[in-house]
Design a protein around this motif. Structure first.
Motif, PDB file in Angstrom:
ATOM      1  N   UNK A  86       0.822  -1.156   0.062  1.00 14.65           N
ATOM      2  CA  UNK A  86       0.040   0.009  -0.016  1.00 14.65           C
ATOM      3  C   UNK A  86       0.956   1.348   0.101  1.00 14.65           C
ATOM      4  N   UNK A  87       1.974   1.109   0.712  1.00 17.76           N
ATOM      5  CA  UNK A  87       2.813   2.382   0.984  1.00 17.76           C
ATOM      6  C   UNK A  87       3.498   2.666  -0.424  1.00 17.76           C
ATOM      7  N   UNK A  88       3.792   1.794  -1.225  1.00 16.56           N
ATOM      8  CA  UNK A  88       4.275   1.829  -2.537  1.00 16.56           C
ATOM      9  C   UNK A  88       3.403   2.068  -3.541  1.00 16.56           C
ATOM     10  N   UNK A  89       2.166   2.216  -3.544  1.00 14.67           N
ATOM     11  CA  UNK A  89       0.889   2.381  -4.382  1.00 14.67           C
ATOM     12  C   UNK A  89       0.193   3.577  -3.971  1.00 14.67           C
ATOM     13  N   UNK A  90      -0.948   3.822  -4.608  1.00  9.85           N
ATOM     14  CA  UNK A  90      -1.713   4.845  -4.248  1.00  9.85           C
ATOM     15  C   UNK A  90      -2.316   4.752  -3.116  1.00  9.85           C
ATOM     16  N   UNK A  91      -2.329   3.583  -2.349  1.00  5.50           N
ATOM     17  CA  UNK A  91      -3.086   3.240  -1.482  1.00  5.50           C
ATOM     18  C   UNK A  91      -2.113   3.440   0.020  1.00  5.50           C
ATOM     19  N   UNK A  92      -1.562   4.698   0.038  1.00  7.06           N
ATOM     20  CA  UNK A  92      -0.687   4.887   1.194  1.00  7.06           C
ATOM     21  C   UNK A  92      -1.187   4.661   2.450  1.00  7.06           C
ATOM     22  N   UNK A  93      -0.835   3.742   3.400  1.00  8.07           N
ATOM     23  CA  UNK A  93      -1.356   3.876   4.720  1.00  8.07           C
ATOM     24  C   UNK A  93      -1.182   4.892   5.718  1.00  8.07           C
ATOM     25  N   UNK A  98      -6.383   4.440   5.379  1.00 10.02           N
ATOM     26  CA  UNK A  98      -6.548   3.482   4.270  1.00 10.02           C
ATOM     27  C   UNK A  98      -6.812   2.117   4.544  1.00 10.02           C
ATOM     28  N   UNK A  99      -5.998   1.656   5.122  1.00 11.40           N
ATOM     29  CA  UNK A  99      -6.031   0.081   5.452  1.00 11.40           C
ATOM     30  C   UNK A  99      -7.147  -0.027   6.232  1.00 11.40           C
ATOM     31  N   UNK A 100      -7.519   0.743   7.234  1.00  8.65           N
ATOM     32  CA  UNK A 100      -8.883   0.614   8.143  1.00  8.65           C
ATOM     33  C   UNK A 100     -10.046   0.656   7.383  1.00  8.65           C
ATOM     34  N   UNK A 101     -10.178   1.830   6.214  1.00  5.09           N
ATOM     35  CA  UNK A 101     -11.190   1.623   5.215  1.00  5.09           C
ATOM     36  C   UNK A 101     -11.458   0.417   4.559  1.00  5.09           C
ATOM     37  N   UNK A 102     -10.023  -0.142   3.899  1.00  4.80           N
ATOM     38  CA  UNK A 102     -10.336  -1.446   3.260  1.00  4.80           C
ATOM     39  C   UNK A 102     -10.563  -2.469   4.231  1.00  4.80           C
ATOM     40  N   UNK A 103     -10.103  -2.626   5.515  1.00  2.00           N
ATOM     41  CA  UNK A 103     -10.649  -3.650   6.348  1.00  2.00           C
ATOM     42  C   UNK A 103     -12.161  -3.678   6.681  1.00  2.00           C
ATOM     43  N   UNK A 104     -12.663  -2.297   6.900  1.00  2.58           N
ATOM     44  CA  UNK A 104     -13.931  -2.250   7.182  1.00  2.58           C
ATOM     45  C   UNK A 104     -14.831  -2.700   5.905  1.00  2.58           C
ATOM     46  N   UNK A 105     -14.343  -2.225   4.757  1.00  7.61           N
ATOM     47  CA  UNK A 105     -15.082  -2.510   3.393  1.00  7.61           C
ATOM     48  C   UNK A 105     -15.027  -3.959   3.426  1.00  7.61           C
TER      49      UNK A 105
END
Length: 120
Positions: A86-93, A98-105
């Motif tokens: 995620x850090x190396x892409x547009x999904x920078x935690x 971001x990671x929390x949003x992905x986990x909730x989804x």
């Protein structure tokens, strides 16, 4: 092309814990048809087997594919590497949750899967 399949073998009751050996991932992964892409997902057991297949490959690549390592350890290391991805892409935690949003989804998808099979 002929599909090779493995017959699922039931796992012993109480065997699926966070401390279960990482090698259990291989056994779970082998419940899916071999050489079928995309694999047909009909049940939550199929979904778990697909995740186990991915984690088993990760465990093999990282040296965690042994009885002395737990599934929990494999998951923790995998999630840490997902955070690096995620850090190396547009999904920078580091930018928000971001990671929390992905986990909730993902949790919403999981709950829908459970309700569709009458488990939730």
């Amino acid at each position: 092309m002929t599909q090779a399949t493995h017959s699922p073998q039931p796992l012993p009751a109480g065997y699926l814990t966070a401390a279960a050996p990482a090698t259990l991932l291989e056994r779970m992964a082998h419940t899916l048809p071999v050489f079928t892409c995309p694999v047909r997902i009909n049940t939550n057991e199929d979904r778990a087997a697909l995740a186990a297949e991915a984690l088993w490959l990760f465990a093999q690549r990282t040296g965690l594919a042994q009885d002395g390592e737990s599934i929990e350890t494999v998951l923790i290391d995998f999630m840490a590497d997902v955070m690096h991805l995620c850090e190396q892409t547009a999904l920078n935690p580091a930018e928000g949750d971001v990671l929390g949003d992905i986990t909730r989804h993902a949790a919403l998808h999981y709950e829908m899967d459970l309700s569709e099979q009458g488990e939730g």
